[in-house]
Structures are given as C-alpha cells and as structure tokens.
Write an enzyme that holds these catalytic residues in place. Structure first.
Site, PDB file in Angstrom:
ATOM      1  CB  SER A 657      -4.913   2.301   1.814  1.00  0.00           C
ATOM      2  OG  SER A 657      -5.514   3.211   0.933  1.00  0.00           O
ATOM      3  CE  LYS A 700      -2.729   3.875  -1.833  1.00  0.00           C
ATOM      4  NZ  LYS A 700      -3.096   2.971  -0.747  1.00  0.00           N
TER       5      LYS A 700
END
Lengths: 809, 279
Positions: A657, A700
C-alpha cells in the site's frame, strides 16, 4: 494545476440513509424473524438439516461473531421438534462375558424407571431368597441330602469295622490312611504273637484283612463320586427352591416389559444368574466396589448385586424431540465416552457401571454441535469422531486401546449403532485446510455453510438490521435505543464492515457495543440509550486500546519521529501504514525517502535488505523499477541506482500500500522536484501506473488527520487515496466535518500522474505526438535525468582512445 | 449353688495330633488358659497299637484320599508319628507365645485311651478335638473322647474345629451337684466371652435359682430359659443347636456314654462335659 477532484462531504455520507422517522425507540420496532444476510449459509443449513443420509454433516464457517451457532441452533430446534426422541441408552451386565457389557436401548425417558425397577427387583429377590434359603423346608431337605451322603460312607465304614471286630480285627487310623490289624485281648497283636498262631489261622486272618481292605478301598473310592452326587442334588434343590422364590417376581417385571424383547431376554438372563448364584445373592451386602475383572466364574459378594444394576448413560426423560447437544470441551473422553476405574488394593478395577457416556451418546438420534478449533486442539478427538461417523458405530474404548498401546484386560462395551448429525463451526481457514489436508473431511462433511461477515446496505437490509438490533436489545434485556443511537449503531456497523455500502454481520461485536452503551446509560441514569451513550461506548473502547497510538502521536509531535506536514522536500513523502493491536487498528504516518545515483537500474529496498520488509512489500518495490524503466527509459538502459526507505521504522513493513508513495518519492528524487509535505499518500501501483485499492484506508486517513489536527489544521493538509477505495471510507464525524469545512482534503486518484500533480503542484506531463514530454513537466524532468544518467554510464563504459589505437594497430 | 471355681483350674491338658479338630481344641485351651490364668500341657500319644500293626510283616494301609494300598513298616510309621508330634508341638509353641501362656509339651507312647486317662488324672480340664467325618473312623464323638467321657471325672471339653469359644452358650440344668457345677461353668464361659446363656431344663420343670439370676445380672450375662419335656441329652443338644448355641455344657454324671454320644451327634458345636469331681 491538477484536475483531480477532492472528495466532498456527500461523497463520504452513507447511502441509503437510515430513516429514523418511523420509530421513537427500539420498542417500536418489531424483532427480526429469520436469518439476516446469510442466504448462502441458510441454504446450506436447510440442505444439511433436511438430509438424513450419511455424510451430510455440516461445517459452518465464517468469521467469529457472525452468529453461526445461534442461526444453526434456530434451524436445528425447528427441525428437532418434529423428530422423535431417541431411545435411552443403558449398559447392563453381560452374563455370558463380563468383559463385554451389553447395550440396552429403551424407549425414550424410561431408562431411569427401568433402573429403579431393577433396584427394587433386586431388593425383593434378595428378601425372597433369604426367606427361601432360611426356610425350614430348605434346611430340612438340605440336611436330608447331606446326611444321606455323609452317613453312607460313615455307615459303611462303621459296618466294616463292626464286622471286622467280630472277627478279631481292628480298624486303625494311621497317619495317612486306614488299616486292619488282628486283635488279642483288645490290643493289636504283636508280630511275635502273630507268628505263634497256627498257619491256617494266620492265613485266614490275612485273607480276611485283605477282604476288609478291599471293602474299605471300595468305600473310599466312592467318596468323590458321592460328593459330586451330593453337590448336584444340593444344586438341584437350590434351583428348585430359588426358582420358586424368584420366578414370580421376575415374571411380573417381564410382563411389564413384554413389548421389549431385549429387556425380556435380559430378565431371563438375570433369573438364570440369580438362581445359579442364589447363595451369594442372598448373602450379598449392598455393593460398594465394582466387580474385579478376574473372571466371571467367581462372583464375590460385592459384585453379585452390582451386576444387576442398570447403568443409564443417557436418559431422555426431559428431552422433547431430537436432542441438540453442544459439547464445549470436546476431549476424546467427553466425545466418545470413557471407562472409569477405581483403585482397589493397589489395582485399578472397573465394571460396566463405570462406563460413562460421551457427547455422541447424548446426541444419538439428534444433533451434535462442536467448535472445530476445540475439536482439533484436543488430540485424537477428531480421529475418534471420524471413526464413529465412518463406521456408524460408537465404540467406547480408551485411547490406549484405540491406539493399541495397552493390552491389559478391560471392558469392551457393545458399540452403539450411531445415528447423529454433527455440526462443526469454525473459521474459513480451518475449513479450507481440512478440505485440503484431510481426505475424509469432504466425505463426512458434505455441507459447508459459508457465513458472510457483512451484507449490502440496501433499504430492505437496513430495515432488517434495525429489527435485528431491536431483537438483540429485547433478548438481552438492554434499555431501548432511540433513533440517534440506532444511527450510531448502523454507522459503527458500516465502519466494522469497512465499507459505507455494507453492514457488518459480526453480530457478537454489535452486541458488545450495545452492552457497553447500556452500561453507559445506566451510569448516566437514562432509560433510553441515545447517540451520546453509543459514542461514549465507542470512545471508551478506543480509549482502552489506544495507548500505543498515543505514544506514536506523542513521538511525532515532539519531533522524535520526523513527520513534516508543511513545506516541500525532494525525495521525501508521507506514507501511511496501519498498525493492528488486537481488535484495534490505527493509521500511522511514516516518512518514506528515496535517493538516486548512477547505477545499473536497480531499486534497492532497504527494508528488504535488512529483512524488515515482507514479500508483498518487496514485490511492490520491484514493480516500481519495472514501471520506471518501461515509462521513462524504454529504449535506454535504466542507469540509476535508487534506494528506498521507511524512515524510523524498527519493525517489519508488509504490504504494497506504500508503493504509490515510494514511486512519488523516487520520481521526486530523480526529477529533483520537491513534494508537498502537507499530504500523505496511500495506494499501490501496477506496472502501467494505475493506482490500486489498499486496505485500512479509513484508519490511514484518520491517522494523518489526527497528526495534522494536533499541529493545527491550515486547510492545506490532506490524503491521496486510490479512487477505488472511496467507498471504504467510513470516517469519524470530526474528519467528515473537517472535509466539509475545507480544512482537510481527500483526493481519490486513479493514475500515478494524478498523484504527481497533487504532490508536486506541477503538471505531470504527457508524451506528445513525437513521443516527447512537454518541457518543464515532472515526467520530462524524470526522463531527462534518466537519459543523462544513461549517457554518463555509456561514457563511463566507452573504450579509451589508447585502446582504440591499440585496436587499430 | 455349687459352682465350678475357674480359679482352681490351673492345668489344662490338650490332646494333640495335629488334626484340624485338635488344633481347634488347642486354640480353645489357650483361650481358656488366658481367661482362667491356667497353664496348658500338650499331650501327644504315640499309639502303641499302630506301632504293633506297623511291625507286622503284612502291614498294609488304604490311603485316605487316594484309596490306594500301601505297604507299611514300623520305621516309616514312626517317622510319620514323629512328624505329627513335631507339628503339634510347633502349633502349641506358637499359640502359647502369641497369647503369652505357659505351655509344655509331652509325648508318650502307649494305648491312647489309657495314656490320656493317666495324663488327664492330673489335669483340671481336658480339651480334645472332635473326630472329623466322613474320612475318619466313624464316630459321633470320637472313640477317645467317648472313652474319656465315660470316665465321668473332671472336665472334658470336646471341640469341633468349626467352633469358636466366643459363641452363645447353652447348659442343661439339673438339680444336682454336677448340674450346679455345669451351670456355674456355663455362666463363667458366657460372661468371660460376653455371650448370651441359654439355660435348658429337661423332664421335670425346674425354677432357675435366684442366685443364678442375680449373678447373671451382676455379670451382665443375657439369660434365656428353655424347657424340653424329655430328659434326653440328644433332644437338649438339638434344641441348643436350633437356638444358635456354639457351646453346650452337660453334666456327665447322670447320662450313659451312649446318651452323651447321641447328644454329641445332635450338636455340631463344642461339648463341655462336667464330671462328678474336679475343681
């Protein structure tokens, strides 16, 4: 500069929205009936429950808390109602072979009654036998027989002695026998005196003594035969007397159970045994210890009564329909049953009364529910269960016997012809592992019920979900929820599902939240739970778990973990990773840096070099090298050496990611174009520069938001995310509000170039008709730098003039 | 009441031949010696008739258990008798040591009845085992016991190997010196062994003397009384047996040895015969 549109508040809202106008509290909502969100699992369960053929056992798999057990139990209870109650199971003494106790199946609920009947019968038999064996008639007849057989040799010997005495001979008792000797004046004649007798007299006496000795011998040799005859006559007498005494008592019981041939057969065996061992039976005390396994021929007083006991393993007196058994601790013994032992005089002894049934016995004729991980964790339980299901016979044997580790004499109870449906529950990984590794598994568990962990957020599902919550509130006795609380619950459900278009089916977690909100409501002294209580319950949950997050944020705010949130830097970008601590996960920004120099086209992943990077992370970095080469130097060697690093990370890094952030850092390092530090980036890239979805995007975004807010939001901060992750954003209200007010920005991107433009505030650039990037764009700068590095490399490897001349000569 | 004075019983002679019944007699003798503070003498008689028979050149016996003929000779029979004597002695020694009773052992050779009579003339009480049936020479009482009982002197205790001293006691009470002696002895045995006492009267009905009742009360002996019409020792013995008595005390004074033998046949327990004289 950029054309990428940031997300607006409406992009972050839930659709469809919950309509709270139809109810005040959950008291106004009907409870859910039937299953929710599990059509696939329901179809499987219906099939499994409906099939009576062997092998249609069910393995229900899904994430923990998805309501597998309660849903299955609901279906089983419905099915069990219409099925007959199975027979009671008893073990009884085997009069032919003490080591192989017999299994007795009795109509449901009659096992205990039969046990009591037998106990009463034994008491009555004992009384009757004591009376019979104590009777004058019995004693007299016994005495007659004894006297007859005792007196016969007695009388014969006495007669012989008398006749011999009349002929001047004495019958003497020697130390080991009987002998005859001539008498003179009442005393045995001496040898000398005997010699003085006339020869004829001597011969006569000898002849007579021999004759009497023959008679004595005949008499003595008849003794064993007489003893046998006497024993037989006494036994016949005993049989006659006891048969009369016990016959009518046993007949009464036989009549009561005349429709059960197995019981009648058992009672006949009891009758024969009682008569055979009447004396022991009459003299027996109440048994306290089991019969020793030393052979059935010698019944001792303790075991005589004990063997007429009925060991009721399973009594279905309270069972309605088919039994549903859940075994919480499926050890081998708890599952298959066991044979217990008692220590007696230093030895372990047992008998059929010490046979204990297992869960399979209790579930015979019905359903057995087990948790797969517990079953597999208990050594040999799985093998034992499979053996029982495959053979359709439940044989109680110790592990030592099952594994042929011991060969000592013990019990071998008659096996139960097993009829049971087993339902295992477990996680998907376990199911697939068993499918893969155990060849018997799919044969025995033909039905796999796959439980969803989330469902679509449709109008209909929303309504049913509120009904589910209302049902849980009622079932668990929680205070009712108002519309605001319901809204928060649904919101939290989406957050747990990790998707604004989904609702979680991890019901157990939702129940926990309800329970905690109820607790808060009690603390607040309110009777209806509102959004305030739900929020506080969620906050409390987070607070209890986020000590580590606080430490990370503190380190960042104090500058020990270096994260910039303003300005611009070359070769430096904010990535975001997710740290999972049990059920709590939070986003954590990390500085990713890149450096480049002349080299042979390799991108060095420093994390991998020091074995802190996982395989997927390394794959992502390798893709970057391929992307750079293919995009910027398709016809030239990629002549750089780049290094990438997650700064200040001291634990492993896994996942791809961060590959978008790493690529941006590389491009910045190559092009020497600075990157905005007020943005964080997440997303993975493929070789064609497309940005792909990643996990944990909500955490996030929130993680970077928390850092920026801690430093004071300026309106410049934001996060770049993959466009395909937008629906996964289930953000906290405060983040959504910051987005609405323009204090925080979220940019969904589909391609790398979009991210480049957002982070560099310069055009990424596209190739024109001649294949050239527009001058001044980031891509042009990258290409130019790479070309220049390639030229340097070519120059470096070009032959020197001296060698050229040498070649010429 | 004229009673036996147990404290005057100083010497108990037990006839030993190592058979089960003689060992029972030994146990009873030792127990009585403990209770009365007497000493025990074990007497083993080497039957001279047996030795004479063994000296005959044609001496042959039929084995008890095998039924086989066996030639015998004197040395072999002497060895067998010696072995029996040693076993009897060993039993006596062990029993006496266990109960800390003074004991002596004597072996004599001669006619069994005469030898025992001679020895018993010096004893206050004689115990001897009762012949076993059916593998012995047939007899209800045992020929030796019968012969001794016929002597009607002192006390003779004939013990079956199945009887324990701690058993209920029955006594035939008759109004004579020997009858009173029998009753006193029965009371003492019952008292010392904490057993009930059944007093049986036969023929003419007699009242139990008040002093007997007061002594029973004093000694905490449970007394029951029974009456049988016929003055017949065998009937008394049968009644005693039916009552569960293990010991029957009889005065030997007024009964013939045949009557006593009949009583012994009807009573499988221990028979205590009280003679016309003694302690």
């Amino acid at each position: 500069m950029t054309t990428t549109k940031e997300l607006a508040l409406e992009d972050l809202e839930f659709h469809p929205a919950l309509d709270t106008s139809q109810f005040q509290t959950t008291d106004d909502i009907e409870s859910l009936t039937g299953a929710i969100g599990q059509p696939r699992a329901v179809a499987a369960i219906e099939l499994g429950v409906g099939m009576v053929e062997d092998g249609y056992n069910i393995f229900a798999f899904g994430l923990s808390g998805t309501g597998k057990e309660s849903l299955i139990r609901e279906y089983l209870e419905e099915s069990a109602k219409s099925r007959p109650s199975p027979p009671d199971l008893c073990y009884i003494h085997n009069f032919d072979d003490i080591h192989r106790p017999r299994l007795l199946e009795l109509p449901s609920g009659t096992g205990s009654a039969f046990r009591r009947t037998m106990e009463q019968l034994v008491e009555e038999l004992q009384t009757a036998l004591v009376g019979a064996l104590d009777s004058e008639e019995y004693h007299t007849r016994q005495q007659v027989i004894n006297d007859e057989f005792k007196e016969r040799p007695d009388r014969d010997l006495r007669a012989i002695a008398d006749r011999a005495k009349a002929e001047g001979l004495a019958l003497l008792r020697t130390p080991v026998g009987l002998a005859f000797a001539p008498l003179r004046e009442g005393e045995v004649i001496s040898g000398e005196d005997f010699e003085q007798l006339p020869k004829e007299e001597q011969e006569r006496l000898k002849e007579r003594m021999n004759a009497y000795q023959d008679e004595v011998q005949r008499t003595l040799r008849q003794l064993p035969k007489l003893n046998r005859e006497r024993g037989e006559r006494l036994r016949d007498l005993m049989r006659e007397v006891t048969g009369l005494a016990v016959g009518h008592l046993i007949e009464e019981v036989k009549k009561k159970y005349e429709n059960l041939p197995n019981v009648v057969e058992y009672l006949e065996a009891v009758q024969a045994d009682v008569i055979e061992h009447a004396k022991d039976f009459a003299e027996s005390e109440q048994p306290s210890l089991p019969a020793l396994l030393e052979g059935s021929a010698r019944p001792d007083s303790a075991s005589t009564l004990r063997r007429f006991k009925v060991n009721v393993l399973v009594d279905h007196a309270e069972t309605v329909g088919a039994p549903i058994v859940h075994e919480d601790n499926p050890t081998y013994d708890n599952l298959i049953g066991r044979i217990e032992h008692l220590a007696q005089l230093g030895a372990l002894v047992t008998d059929f009364t010490l046979i204990k049934g297992g869960a399979l016995h209790r579930a015979h004729g019905g359903y057995l529910m087990l948790e797969a991980h517990k079953l597999l964790r208990n050594q040999y339980s799985w093998e034992g269960l499979k053996r029982a299901l495959q053979s359709r016979r439940l044989r109680i044997e110790s592990l030592g016997q099952a594994l042929s580790l011991v060969s000592s004499v013990t019990l071998e109870p008659e096996p139960l012809p097993l009829k049971v449906q087993v339902i295992l529950t477990g996680d998907p990984q376990l199911y697939y592992l068993l499918c893969q590794l155990d060849p018997d598994f799919e044969e025995l568990f033909k039905v796999g019920a796959d439980f969803e962990d989330r469902m679509d957020r449709t109008e209909e599902n929303l309504e049913r979900y509120t009904q589910l919550i209302a049902k849980l509130v009622r079932e668990k006795g929680f205070p009712p929820l108002d519309g605001s609380a319901m809204g928060r619950m649904i919101e939290h459900s989406a957050r747990l599902a990790g998707d604004r278009r989904k609702l979680t089916l991890q019901i157990a977690t939702m129940v926990d939240l309800l329970r905690e909100a109820s607790y808060v409501a009690r603390q607040d002294g309110v009777e209806v739970v509102t959004a305030t209580q739900v929020d506080r319950a969620i906050e409390g949950r987070i607070y209890r778990s986020d000590r580590m997050r606080d430490r990370f944020h503190e380190e960042i705010h104090r500058g020990r973990i270096m994260i910039d949130t303003d300005g611009a830097m070359i070769g430096q970008v904010n990535g975001v990773s997710v740290i999972s601590l049990g059920k709590f996960a939070f986003g954590h920004p990390s500085r990713i840096t890149a450096r480049v120099r002349l080299g042979q086209g390799n991108v060095v992943d420093i994390e991998r070099e020091v074995e802190l990077g996982g395989r997927i992370h390394s794959k992502g970095v390798l893709i970057l090298g391929a992307y750079l080469g293919a995009r910027y130097a398709p016809e030239n060697p990629l002549s750089l050496s780049a290094s990438l690093v997650f700064e200040q990370t001291y634990a492993g890094v896994e996942g791809d990611s961060a590959s978008l952030a790493e690529l941006i850092a590389l491009i910045s390092a190559i092009s020497e174009v600075p990157i905005r530090q007020s943005y964080a980036v997440t997303g993975s890239v493929n070789q064609h520069g497309q940005v792909q979805a990643v996990g944990g995007v909500t955490e996030k975004v929130e993680g970077f938001f928390d850092i920026c807010r801690g430093r004071g939001l300026t309106g410049n901060e934001g996060v770049v995310i993959p466009a395909t992750n937008v629906e996964n954003l289930v953000l906290r209200r405060e983040v959504r509000e910051a987005v609405a007010q323009g204090d925080f920005h979220i940019y969904p991107v589909e391609r790398v170039d979009q991210a480049i433009e957002l982070l560099t505030e310069r055009s990424a650039g596209e190739r024109d008709a001649e294949g050239q990037y527009q001058e001044g764009t980031v891509n042009a700068l990258v290409e130019s730098r790479l070309m220049s590095l390639a030229q340097v490399r070519r120059d470096f490897h070009a032959p020197s003039p001296a060698s050229e001349s040498g070649d010429a000569s | 009441m004229t009673t036996v004075s147990p404290e005057k019983i100083r010497r108990i002679t037990v006839a030993l031949d190592a058979s089960a019944s003689s060992l029972a007699a030994l146990e009873a003798a030792i127990e009585l010696a403990v209770q009365w503070g007497a000493e025990v003498e074990g007497l083993f008689v080497e039957d001279v008739d047996l030795l004479r028979w063994a000296s005959l050149p044609f001496a042959t016996e039929v084995g008890h258990h095998s039924g086989e003929f066996r030639k015998q000779n004197r040395p072999e029979v002497e060895r067998q008798l010696q072995a029996l004597a040693e076993r009897a002695h060993a039993h006596l020694r062990h029993a006496a040591e266990r109960r800390r009773v003074r004991a002596s052992f004597r072996k004599v050779q001669g006619n069994v009845v005469r030898a025992l009579r001679a020895a018993f003339a010096e004893a206050d009480l004689v115990t001897l085992g009762r012949g076993e049936r059916p593998r012995t020479i047939p007899s209800g009482l045992g020929s030796t016991a019968r012969a001794l009982a016929a002597g009607r002197r002192g006390l003779v205790f004939v013990i079956s190997h199945r009887v324990r001293l701690a058993s209920p006691v029955a006594v035939l009470f008759e109004d004579s010196a020997a009858g009173h002696r029998a009753l006193g002895l029965a009371m003492d045995v019952a008292h010392r062994n904490a057993q009930p006492l059944a007093i049986v009267t036969a023929g003419q009905k007699r009242e139990i003397p008040p002093e007997v009742r007061s002594r029973a009360e004093h000694d905490s002996v449970e007394v029951r009384t029974y009456h049988v019409r016929r003055e017949d020792p065998s009937r008394v013995a049968a009644v005693a047996h039916e009552m569960g008595a293990g010991i029957l005390v009889l005065s030997a004074e007024h009964f013939s040895s045949e009557a006593i033998e009949e009583a012994a046949t009807a009573f499988p327990g221990a028979l205590l015969l009280v003679g016309h004289s003694g302690p």
